[in-house]
Scaffold this motif. Structure first.
Motif, mmCIF file in Angstrom:
data_model
loop_
_atom_site.group_PDB
_atom_site.id
_atom_site.type_symbol
_atom_site.label_atom_id
_atom_site.label_comp_id
_atom_site.label_asym_id
_atom_site.label_seq_id
_atom_site.Cartn_x
_atom_site.Cartn_y
_atom_site.Cartn_z
ATOM 1 N N GLU A 105 -13.310 -0.716 -1.463
ATOM 2 C CA GLU A 105 -12.367 -0.976 -2.554
ATOM 3 C C GLU A 105 -12.330 -2.459 -2.924
ATOM 4 O O GLU A 105 -12.167 -2.815 -4.078
ATOM 5 C CB GLU A 105 -10.960 -0.512 -2.148
ATOM 6 C CG GLU A 105 -9.997 -0.418 -3.309
ATOM 7 C CD GLU A 105 -10.456 0.601 -4.367
ATOM 8 O OE1 GLU A 105 -10.779 1.727 -3.979
ATOM 9 O OE2 GLU A 105 -10.491 0.241 -5.556
ATOM 10 N N TRP B 270 -2.763 -0.702 -8.547
ATOM 11 C CA TRP B 270 -4.212 -0.478 -8.431
ATOM 12 C C TRP B 270 -4.484 0.776 -7.615
ATOM 13 O O TRP B 270 -4.286 0.789 -6.404
ATOM 14 C CB TRP B 270 -4.875 -1.678 -7.765
ATOM 15 C CG TRP B 270 -6.364 -1.612 -7.751
ATOM 16 C CD1 TRP B 270 -7.152 -1.076 -6.765
ATOM 17 C CD2 TRP B 270 -7.243 -2.087 -8.771
ATOM 18 N NE1 TRP B 270 -8.462 -1.203 -7.102
ATOM 19 C CE2 TRP B 270 -8.559 -1.816 -8.328
ATOM 20 C CE3 TRP B 270 -7.056 -2.714 -10.000
ATOM 21 C CZ2 TRP B 270 -9.678 -2.158 -9.090
ATOM 22 C CZ3 TRP B 270 -8.169 -3.057 -10.756
ATOM 23 C CH2 TRP B 270 -9.467 -2.776 -10.298
ATOM 24 N N ARG B 271 -4.956 1.831 -8.295
ATOM 25 C CA ARG B 271 -5.317 3.052 -7.595
ATOM 26 C C ARG B 271 -6.687 2.847 -6.955
ATOM 27 O O ARG B 271 -7.655 2.484 -7.643
ATOM 28 C CB ARG B 271 -5.352 4.217 -8.590
ATOM 29 C CG ARG B 271 -5.694 5.558 -7.971
ATOM 30 C CD ARG B 271 -4.597 6.114 -7.069
ATOM 31 N NE ARG B 271 -5.036 7.354 -6.492
ATOM 32 C CZ ARG B 271 -4.707 8.559 -6.964
ATOM 33 N NH1 ARG B 271 -3.894 8.671 -7.993
ATOM 34 N NH2 ARG B 271 -5.161 9.654 -6.381
ATOM 35 N N ALA B 272 -6.763 3.094 -5.648
ATOM 36 C CA ALA B 272 -7.973 2.765 -4.884
ATOM 37 C C ALA B 272 -8.917 3.960 -4.843
ATOM 38 O O ALA B 272 -9.154 4.576 -3.800
ATOM 39 C CB ALA B 272 -7.596 2.307 -3.479
ATOM 40 N N ARG C 203 -12.151 4.154 -5.071
ATOM 41 C CA ARG C 203 -13.366 4.006 -4.244
ATOM 42 C C ARG C 203 -13.057 4.268 -2.783
ATOM 43 O O ARG C 203 -13.808 4.962 -2.096
ATOM 44 C CB ARG C 203 -13.926 2.596 -4.385
ATOM 45 C CG ARG C 203 -14.527 2.363 -5.736
ATOM 46 C CD ARG C 203 -14.999 0.946 -5.854
ATOM 47 N NE ARG C 203 -15.430 0.715 -7.227
ATOM 48 C CZ ARG C 203 -16.204 -0.272 -7.611
ATOM 49 N NH1 ARG C 203 -16.643 -1.138 -6.714
ATOM 50 N NH2 ARG C 203 -16.550 -0.419 -8.861
ATOM 51 N N ALA C 204 -11.958 3.724 -2.314
ATOM 52 C CA ALA C 204 -11.586 3.961 -0.914
ATOM 53 C C ALA C 204 -11.323 5.448 -0.679
ATOM 54 O O ALA C 204 -11.736 6.011 0.347
ATOM 55 C CB ALA C 204 -10.340 3.145 -0.562
ATOM 56 N N LEU D 32 -4.574 -1.887 4.782
ATOM 57 C CA LEU D 32 -4.969 -0.494 4.530
ATOM 58 C C LEU D 32 -5.424 0.170 5.830
ATOM 59 O O LEU D 32 -5.034 1.309 6.123
ATOM 60 C CB LEU D 32 -6.076 -0.417 3.474
ATOM 61 C CG LEU D 32 -6.578 1.001 3.196
ATOM 62 C CD1 LEU D 32 -5.436 1.921 2.750
ATOM 63 C CD2 LEU D 32 -7.688 0.997 2.159
ATOM 64 N N VAL E 236 0.852 -1.194 0.000
ATOM 65 C CA VAL E 236 0.000 0.000 0.000
ATOM 66 C C VAL E 236 0.881 1.234 0.000
ATOM 67 O O VAL E 236 1.778 1.364 0.850
ATOM 68 C CB VAL E 236 -0.906 0.053 1.257
ATOM 69 C CG1 VAL E 236 -1.788 1.298 1.222
ATOM 70 C CG2 VAL E 236 -1.770 -1.189 1.359
ATOM 71 N N ALA F 13 -11.808 0.508 3.083
ATOM 72 C CA ALA F 13 -11.120 -0.694 2.593
ATOM 73 C C ALA F 13 -12.128 -1.690 2.022
ATOM 74 O O ALA F 13 -11.906 -2.268 0.948
ATOM 75 C CB ALA F 13 -10.321 -1.328 3.732
ATOM 76 N N PHE G 227 -2.481 0.232 -4.473
ATOM 77 C CA PHE G 227 -2.104 -1.109 -4.022
ATOM 78 C C PHE G 227 -1.169 -1.781 -5.016
ATOM 79 O O PHE G 227 -1.322 -1.635 -6.235
ATOM 80 C CB PHE G 227 -3.341 -2.013 -3.895
ATOM 81 C CG PHE G 227 -4.268 -1.655 -2.768
ATOM 82 C CD1 PHE G 227 -3.840 -1.699 -1.452
ATOM 83 C CD2 PHE G 227 -5.583 -1.292 -3.040
ATOM 84 C CE1 PHE G 227 -4.711 -1.381 -0.414
ATOM 85 C CE2 PHE G 227 -6.461 -0.980 -2.006
ATOM 86 C CZ PHE G 227 -6.021 -1.023 -0.693
ATOM 87 N N THR H 231 -5.543 -7.335 2.660
ATOM 88 C CA THR H 231 -5.517 -5.982 2.107
ATOM 89 C C THR H 231 -6.341 -5.025 2.963
ATOM 90 O O THR H 231 -5.909 -3.901 3.247
ATOM 91 C CB THR H 231 -6.054 -5.999 0.659
ATOM 92 O OG1 THR H 231 -5.265 -6.914 -0.098
ATOM 93 C CG2 THR H 231 -5.984 -4.625 0.035
#
Lengths: 329, 167
Positions: free
Chosen positions: A296, A270-272, A274-275, A317, A244, A293, A262, A313
């Motif tokens: 996502e 992976w760009r988070a 939604r989180a 996070l 992360v 978390a 991530f 994960t």
């Protein structure tokens, strides 16, 4: 290993012309991934164009306060660069979490971005692999699946991108400068690496002949706190099960902004989003960490061996957000 | 496809013609008879082929010889030019830092390169404050040497040897 020609042009434009003109040509920089893959028989270029003389190997401050990193800057020099350590510590930390001292001394910034997305079957020519041999099938779907992607994978490929550096660059909203036969273009790093879809043989959006010349970082976000956390099966020198990179801005115990990426979960860093969306405007609480978390990972798809990645994960996070907001609760 | 290159290895200049596919490790061992760097995994995972390229530690198995024309390479043997052991090699003997010895030349070159990196103030994954001065405690030494495997498991003594030389 098949025979190949070797050239070492002095200028990037010459290198681009040479690779563009020859469908069998590949760029060579530090070689830490490519030379290994030549030995394994995963790729058989007819010509290698060594770009180490042609690439910028300096770190410079840009007029807008951002930073330009030449594609030829070795990973070790970038991690140790005083301005990177002071202004973009998440990038230094990510680089230092990757590979070994020897490999970081050889590997370049451009080469790190362009290392292959891979799994154990991609690296074993005796097994079917859609990435190595399109249409041959995916051995990882039913095989050893502990490392398989849980986000954005397809029935054609479940490999993960192994870079730590690229995860930090995604959280920093870096831009990738590229020189091609038709001139220069700039690609946001979020979008530079592809999800596999039906064409997992392509890891990035680059066309044949395009050369990464630099990575540009926007100016640091004022007041943001950042960190890089890597979870792996041994303390050092191993790929991430999950990693992360996170930057947060907090005011009055509320998240003003968060940027989270991530590693280890997908075919690309992976760009988070939604989180991040969940966190914006929310109070700094354990519940917020958990809700973000969970949001996502809601669309995570797991197989027989990799379902552990989802709680790992979520917990990682939450732990990172807890660490970054210790003074705000 | 053959190419002629020059390598400066442990103080001696060699001009040789190599196939472009030849790694630096194979050029050293098979062409020049410099057998101090060892071939362990040959895939960049074990560190036994570590040499110094200029002053930087690298893996000779993942370097193409043709891409290192004119390079100055120092192997563990070159660190003891007149048979006098380098302080790091001496410390490995004093601390019993090996059993079979296969990884040792790579460990020695890696440690010499690593100490120069620490001297230059480079941080590591074990460094808590990336902007502070570097203190080489055991956790730092272990992290910085993680690219060198020792299947005999001599790690505690390797760390002790490096610790002694770092002070």
């Amino acid at each position: 290993m098949r025979p190949f020609e070797y050239t070492r042009p002095a200028r990037a434009a010459e290198a681009v012309a040479a690779v563009t003109a020859d469908p069998g040509a590949r760029y060579l920089a530090g070689g830490t991934n490519l030379v290994d893959h030549l030995k394994l028989g995963l790729t058989a270029p007819t010509a290698l164009v060594d770009v180490r003389d042609a690439l910028d190997d300096t770190v410079r401050t840009l007029a807008d306060g951002g930073t330009s990193i030449g594609a030829g800057v070795p990973n070790s020099d970038l991690a140790a660069h005083p301005e990177i350590r002071r202004r973009y510590p998440v990038l230094s930390a990510a680089l230092l979490a990757g590979a070994s001292g020897q490999l970081r001394n050889m590997a370049t910034t451009g080469g790190n971005l362009l290392q292959r997305t891979r799994c154990v079957y991609f690296q074993d020519v005796t097994t079917p692999c859609n990435k190595r041999e399109p249409g041959s099938g995916c051995s990882a779907l039913e095989g050893h699946g502990r490392d398989n992607a849980v986000l954005g994978a397809s029935e054609f490929c479940v490999a993960t991108h192994p870079s730590d550096m690229a995860v930090a660059l995604c959280a920093l909203d870096a831009r990738v400068r590229v020189l091609g036969p038709d001139g220069e273009r700039t690609i946001p790093v979020n979008g530079f690496h592809r999800l596999p879809g039906a064409t997992p043989e392509r890891d990035t959006v680059l066309s044949h002949g395009e050369l990464v010349t630099a990575v540009e970082l926007p100016p640091p976000v004022p007041g943001a706190r950042s960190t890089y956390r890597k979870v792996r099966e041994r303390a050092s020198y191993a790929f991430a099960l999950v990693s992360v990179a996170a930057l947060v801005q907090v005011r009055d115990s509320q998240f003003v902004d968060a940027r989270i990426a991530f590693g280890g979960l997908a075919h690309a860093p992976w760009r988070a989003r939604r989180a991040e969306e969940v966190l914006r405007g929310r109070p700094v609480t354990e519940e917020s960490f958990q809700v973000a978390a969970d949001a996502e990972l809601a669309e995570a798809r797991t197989g027989r061996d990799n379902s552990y990645k989802v709680p790992l994960t979520v917990n990682t996070l939450a732990s990172v957000l807890r660490e970054l907001t210790e003074e705000d609760r | 496809m053959d190419t002629t290159i020059t390598l400066h290895v442990d103080g001696a200049e060699h001009t040789l013609t190599v196939d472009t596919r030849t790694t630096l490790l194979d050029a050293l061992r098979d062409r020049l008879g410099v057998t101090s760097p060892k071939k362990g995994c040959d895939h960049g995972q074990c560190g036994s082929c570590t040499v110094l390229l200029g002053d930087r530690r690298i893996l000779a198995c993942l370097a193409l010889a043709v891409a290192h024309d004119g390079a100055r390479v120092t192997t563990a043997a070159g660190l003891a030019p007149d048979g006098e052991l380098h302080p790091l090699a001496r410390a490995m003997v004093d601390h019993d830092g090996f059993q079979c010895g296969y990884c040792t030349p790579g460990q020695v070159c890696s440690a010499v390169g690593m100490l120069a990196e620490a001297e230059a103030g480079w941080p590591s994954h074990a460094t808590r404050d990336l902007t502070a001065a570097t203190e080489l405690d055991d956790a730092e030494i272990r992290e910085r040497m993680s690219g060198n495997l020792c299947r005999c498991g001599a790690y505690p003594n390797i760390v002790a040897a490096i610790r002694e030389v770092s002070r």
